[in-house]
Design a protein around this motif. Structure first.
Motif, PDB file in Angstrom:
ATOM      1  N   ALA A 266       0.825  -1.204   0.000  1.00 25.64           N
ATOM      2  CA  ALA A 266       0.000   0.000   0.000  1.00 25.64           C
ATOM      3  C   ALA A 266       0.863   1.260   0.000  1.00 25.64           C
ATOM      4  O   ALA A 266       0.432   2.306  -0.500  1.00 25.64           O
ATOM      5  CB  ALA A 266      -0.940   0.000   1.207  1.00 25.64           C
ATOM      6  N   ARG A 267       2.079   1.164   0.544  1.00 23.54           N
ATOM      7  CA  ARG A 267       3.012   2.288   0.561  1.00 23.54           C
ATOM      8  C   ARG A 267       3.848   2.364  -0.711  1.00 23.54           C
ATOM      9  O   ARG A 267       4.692   3.237  -0.844  1.00 23.54           O
ATOM     10  CB  ARG A 267       3.946   2.183   1.764  1.00 23.54           C
ATOM     11  CG  ARG A 267       3.314   2.398   3.122  1.00 23.54           C
ATOM     12  CD  ARG A 267       2.855   3.809   3.337  1.00 23.54           C
ATOM     13  NE  ARG A 267       3.827   4.808   2.944  1.00 23.54           N
ATOM     14  CZ  ARG A 267       3.605   6.129   2.994  1.00 23.54           C
ATOM     15  NH1 ARG A 267       2.430   6.570   3.411  1.00 23.54           N
ATOM     16  NH2 ARG A 267       4.514   6.985   2.619  1.00 23.54           N
ATOM     17  N   GLY A 268       3.640   1.440  -1.640  1.00 21.47           N
ATOM     18  CA  GLY A 268       4.338   1.537  -2.918  1.00 21.47           C
ATOM     19  C   GLY A 268       5.378   0.476  -3.189  1.00 21.47           C
ATOM     20  O   GLY A 268       6.075   0.547  -4.213  1.00 21.47           O
ATOM     21  N   ALA A 269       5.544  -0.512  -2.288  1.00 23.50           N
ATOM     22  CA  ALA A 269       6.535  -1.567  -2.529  1.00 23.50           C
ATOM     23  C   ALA A 269       6.204  -2.316  -3.816  1.00 23.50           C
ATOM     24  O   ALA A 269       5.066  -2.705  -4.041  1.00 23.50           O
ATOM     25  CB  ALA A 269       6.564  -2.545  -1.359  1.00 23.50           C
ATOM     26  N   ARG A 270       7.221  -2.545  -4.628  1.00 21.93           N
ATOM     27  CA  ARG A 270       7.018  -3.286  -5.870  1.00 21.93           C
ATOM     28  C   ARG A 270       7.649  -4.670  -5.820  1.00 21.93           C
ATOM     29  O   ARG A 270       7.502  -5.458  -6.744  1.00 21.93           O
ATOM     30  CB  ARG A 270       7.568  -2.460  -7.034  1.00 21.93           C
ATOM     31  CG  ARG A 270       6.771  -1.157  -7.218  1.00 21.93           C
ATOM     32  CD  ARG A 270       7.382  -0.247  -8.233  1.00 21.93           C
ATOM     33  NE  ARG A 270       7.435  -0.862  -9.565  1.00 21.93           N
ATOM     34  CZ  ARG A 270       8.098  -0.321 -10.588  1.00 21.93           C
ATOM     35  NH1 ARG A 270       8.749   0.820 -10.420  1.00 21.93           N
ATOM     36  NH2 ARG A 270       8.105  -0.921 -11.765  1.00 21.93           N
ATOM     37  N   ILE A 271       8.354  -4.934  -4.738  1.00 23.61           N
ATOM     38  CA  ILE A 271       8.886  -6.273  -4.473  1.00 23.61           C
ATOM     39  C   ILE A 271       8.611  -6.590  -3.008  1.00 23.61           C
ATOM     40  O   ILE A 271       8.816  -5.737  -2.140  1.00 23.61           O
ATOM     41  CB  ILE A 271      10.407  -6.351  -4.725  1.00 23.61           C
ATOM     42  CG1 ILE A 271      10.754  -5.966  -6.161  1.00 23.61           C
ATOM     43  CG2 ILE A 271      10.948  -7.752  -4.427  1.00 23.61           C
ATOM     44  CD1 ILE A 271      12.258  -5.868  -6.422  1.00 23.61           C
ATOM     45  N   ILE A 272       8.149  -7.789  -2.742  1.00 23.32           N
ATOM     46  CA  ILE A 272       7.990  -8.271  -1.371  1.00 23.32           C
ATOM     47  C   ILE A 272       8.723  -9.597  -1.253  1.00 23.32           C
ATOM     48  O   ILE A 272       8.520 -10.512  -2.053  1.00 23.32           O
ATOM     49  CB  ILE A 272       6.507  -8.460  -0.989  1.00 23.32           C
ATOM     50  CG1 ILE A 272       5.798  -7.116  -0.895  1.00 23.32           C
ATOM     51  CG2 ILE A 272       6.389  -9.225   0.340  1.00 23.32           C
ATOM     52  CD1 ILE A 272       6.257  -6.215   0.238  1.00 23.32           C
ATOM     53  N   GLU A 273       9.579  -9.687  -0.234  1.00 22.55           N
ATOM     54  CA  GLU A 273      10.282 -10.934   0.065  1.00 22.55           C
ATOM     55  C   GLU A 273       9.891 -11.369   1.472  1.00 22.55           C
ATOM     56  O   GLU A 273       9.876 -10.554   2.396  1.00 22.55           O
ATOM     57  CB  GLU A 273      11.791 -10.721  -0.023  1.00 22.55           C
ATOM     58  CG  GLU A 273      12.610 -11.952   0.306  1.00 22.55           C
ATOM     59  CD  GLU A 273      14.104 -11.658   0.311  1.00 22.55           C
ATOM     60  OE1 GLU A 273      14.822 -12.281  -0.477  1.00 22.55           O
ATOM     61  OE2 GLU A 273      14.549 -10.789   1.104  1.00 22.55           O
ATOM     62  N   LYS A 274       9.560 -12.640   1.612  1.00 24.19           N
ATOM     63  CA  LYS A 274       9.154 -13.156   2.915  1.00 24.19           C
ATOM     64  C   LYS A 274       9.680 -14.570   3.072  1.00 24.19           C
ATOM     65  O   LYS A 274       9.577 -15.393   2.154  1.00 24.19           O
ATOM     66  CB  LYS A 274       7.619 -13.163   3.017  1.00 24.19           C
ATOM     67  CG  LYS A 274       7.071 -13.537   4.389  1.00 24.19           C
ATOM     68  CD  LYS A 274       7.127 -12.392   5.374  1.00 24.19           C
ATOM     69  CE  LYS A 274       6.394 -12.731   6.672  1.00 24.19           C
ATOM     70  NZ  LYS A 274       6.427 -11.645   7.650  1.00 24.19           N
ATOM     71  N   HIS A 275      10.240 -14.875   4.247  1.00 23.27           N
ATOM     72  CA  HIS A 275      10.754 -16.216   4.516  1.00 23.27           C
ATOM     73  C   HIS A 275       9.619 -17.238   4.442  1.00 23.27           C
ATOM     74  O   HIS A 275       8.502 -16.995   4.910  1.00 23.27           O
ATOM     75  CB  HIS A 275      11.418 -16.268   5.898  1.00 23.27           C
ATOM     76  CG  HIS A 275      12.820 -15.741   5.895  1.00 23.27           C
ATOM     77  ND1 HIS A 275      13.900 -16.525   5.594  1.00 23.27           N
ATOM     78  CD2 HIS A 275      13.313 -14.510   6.170  1.00 23.27           C
ATOM     79  CE1 HIS A 275      15.010 -15.803   5.687  1.00 23.27           C
ATOM     80  NE2 HIS A 275      14.672 -14.574   6.023  1.00 23.27           N
ATOM     81  N   PHE A 276       9.953 -18.404   3.888  1.00 24.41           N
ATOM     82  CA  PHE A 276       8.943 -19.408   3.567  1.00 24.41           C
ATOM     83  C   PHE A 276       9.432 -20.789   3.988  1.00 24.41           C
ATOM     84  O   PHE A 276      10.588 -21.150   3.754  1.00 24.41           O
ATOM     85  CB  PHE A 276       8.678 -19.396   2.056  1.00 24.41           C
ATOM     86  CG  PHE A 276       7.651 -20.382   1.590  1.00 24.41           C
ATOM     87  CD1 PHE A 276       6.301 -20.122   1.720  1.00 24.41           C
ATOM     88  CD2 PHE A 276       8.036 -21.588   1.005  1.00 24.41           C
ATOM     89  CE1 PHE A 276       5.352 -21.030   1.271  1.00 24.41           C
ATOM     90  CE2 PHE A 276       7.100 -22.500   0.550  1.00 24.41           C
ATOM     91  CZ  PHE A 276       5.749 -22.221   0.692  1.00 24.41           C
ATOM     92  N   THR A 277       8.539 -21.558   4.635  1.00 19.53           N
ATOM     93  CA  THR A 277       8.875 -22.915   5.038  1.00 19.53           C
ATOM     94  C   THR A 277       7.640 -23.799   4.912  1.00 19.53           C
ATOM     95  O   THR A 277       6.506 -23.293   4.951  1.00 19.53           O
ATOM     96  CB  THR A 277       9.395 -22.968   6.485  1.00 19.53           C
ATOM     97  OG1 THR A 277       9.755 -24.317   6.819  1.00 19.53           O
ATOM     98  CG2 THR A 277       8.349 -22.486   7.481  1.00 19.53           C
ATOM     99  N   VAL A 278       7.869 -25.092   4.784  1.00 18.08           N
ATOM    100  CA  VAL A 278       6.729 -26.010   4.764  1.00 18.08           C
ATOM    101  C   VAL A 278       6.293 -26.370   6.176  1.00 18.08           C
ATOM    102  O   VAL A 278       5.194 -26.884   6.381  1.00 18.08           O
ATOM    103  CB  VAL A 278       7.055 -27.289   3.963  1.00 18.08           C
ATOM    104  CG1 VAL A 278       7.235 -26.949   2.488  1.00 18.08           C
ATOM    105  CG2 VAL A 278       8.290 -28.005   4.509  1.00 18.08           C
ATOM    106  N   ASP A 279       7.164 -26.077   7.171  1.00 20.27           N
ATOM    107  CA  ASP A 279       6.838 -26.462   8.553  1.00 20.27           C
ATOM    108  C   ASP A 279       7.687 -25.645   9.510  1.00 20.27           C
ATOM    109  O   ASP A 279       8.901 -25.813   9.584  1.00 20.27           O
ATOM    110  CB  ASP A 279       7.101 -27.960   8.756  1.00 20.27           C
ATOM    111  CG  ASP A 279       6.649 -28.470  10.129  1.00 20.27           C
ATOM    112  OD1 ASP A 279       6.283 -27.643  10.980  1.00 20.27           O
ATOM    113  OD2 ASP A 279       6.680 -29.703  10.325  1.00 20.27           O
TER     114      ASP A 279
END
Length: 342
Positions: free
Chosen positions: A221-234
């Protein structure tokens, strides 16, 4: 320096599932993570490519968050050895991503790893915050002329500028980041992302280390054009980053939230939208006649009222009608039309 393009059309928020080392050294688990990231709607997966001996000394201690979720007695080197994948395994993962139609990104921690990633045509280099001031590594990566995503955790604006100045051949996107796991909300400082965008006029985004999904959505909403987030199956798996990661259910919710915000942002042109047209007719008002009048009479203020619906002359013309002569007979409570007036 040209602006980097990510994804199939270069438009929309580019969402990266940061698998990192959450494969725990298992190629099969890495593939499982890719499958789940695809199912969640991520645009890219991101790994970490390194040679443990080139990354840390034997005496290097672990970060506090790493100690909390791994064997406190082992060194950082011992921990990393268990999380390291071979170059051959990364080639397999790159090919697997191509089969699954998702971008393959990785963070190199040394020149050998960077050279290897270039040789397999990594879709983009991701530079972690820990190396954002490693100017020799940045200069080495710049020669490959591939898109670069640069995280800026722990840095001030001048350090970001120093790092950007190294890149003369590669296009660079900047990610605002708070390098703590999880990052406390009071230290997120999300507006710094906009400060970088204004200062450096380059694509900016947010690498999110907070708990939950709302800050990533707020960044869009503030204008970010890339989002990175840590991801795991568990999240319950052993390892330094699982507890600071999202499982597939929540990652998918984040993706959906981001896509909804994208749709809601629109193009910035203020106008009546198609879905409002019916409401506009019902909710807005028109100028009506208070009592029956005959053609030739002149309108006074006492003759006029303002009522729904909005299919007649708009109220903003109220004062322009006073003193006008009627061309037609009109009944009480009738909406005036311009054709009724001389």
């Amino acid at each position: 320096m040209s602006e980097p393009r990510f994804g199939k059309d270069g438009h929309g928020v580019y969402i990266i599932a940061e698998i990192g080392v959450n494969h725990n050294g298992s190629l099969q688990r890495a593939k499982e993570c890719i499958d789940q990231a695809v199912a969640c709607g991520a645009d890219a997966v991101k790994f970490q490519t390194f040679k443990s001996e080139k990354l840390v000394t034997k005496q290097a201690v672990k970060a506090e968050y790493q100690t909390e979720h791994t064997d406190a007695s082992e060194s950082q080197l011992d921990m990393l050895r268990q999380l390291e994948l071979s170059f051959e395994q990364f080639l397999t993962l790159k090919q697997y991503c191509e089969e699954k139609n998702i971008d393959f990104l990785s963070t190199p921690f040394d020149e050998e790893s960077a050279g290897f990633l270039n040789s397999i045509e990594v879709d983009a280099f991701k530079i972690g915050s820990g190396d954002m001031n490693n100017l020799p590594l940045l200069a080495y990566i710049d020669q490959f002329e591939r898109p670069v995503i640069l995280s800026t955790g722990m840095a001030d604006l001048e350090e970001v500028e120093e790092s950007l100045n190294v890149f003369t051949k590669s296009s660079v996107a900047l990610l605002h980041c708070t390098s703590d796991y999880p990052a406390p909300l009071e230290d997120v400082n999300l507006l710094a992302m906009n400060t970088m965008a204004d200062r450096f006029k380059t694509m900016t985004g947010y690498s999110d280390h907070t708990d939950g999904i709302e800050i990533a959505v707020a960044a869009v909403a503030r204008g970010a054009r890339i989002i990175e987030k840590h991801f795991t199956v568990d999240r319950s798996l052993p390892g330094p980053d699982h507890m600071a990661s999202l499982e597939p259910y929540d990652f998918k919710r984040m993706v959906q939230g981001i896509r909804n915000v994208e749709r809601a942002l629109g193009d910035g042109v203020k106008r009546c939208m198609p879905s409002e047209e019916n409401t506009k007719i019902v909710a807005r008002k028109s100028i009506v006649i208070n009592c029956s009048k005959s053609a030739g009479e002149v309108l006074t203020e006492n003759d006029l009222a303002i009522k729904r619906p909005g299919t007649g002359i708009e109220p903003k013309y109220y004062f322009d009608l006073i003193g006008r002569q009627l061309l037609n007979d009109v009944e009480a409570d009738q909406l005036l039309q311009w054709s009724d007036l001389k």
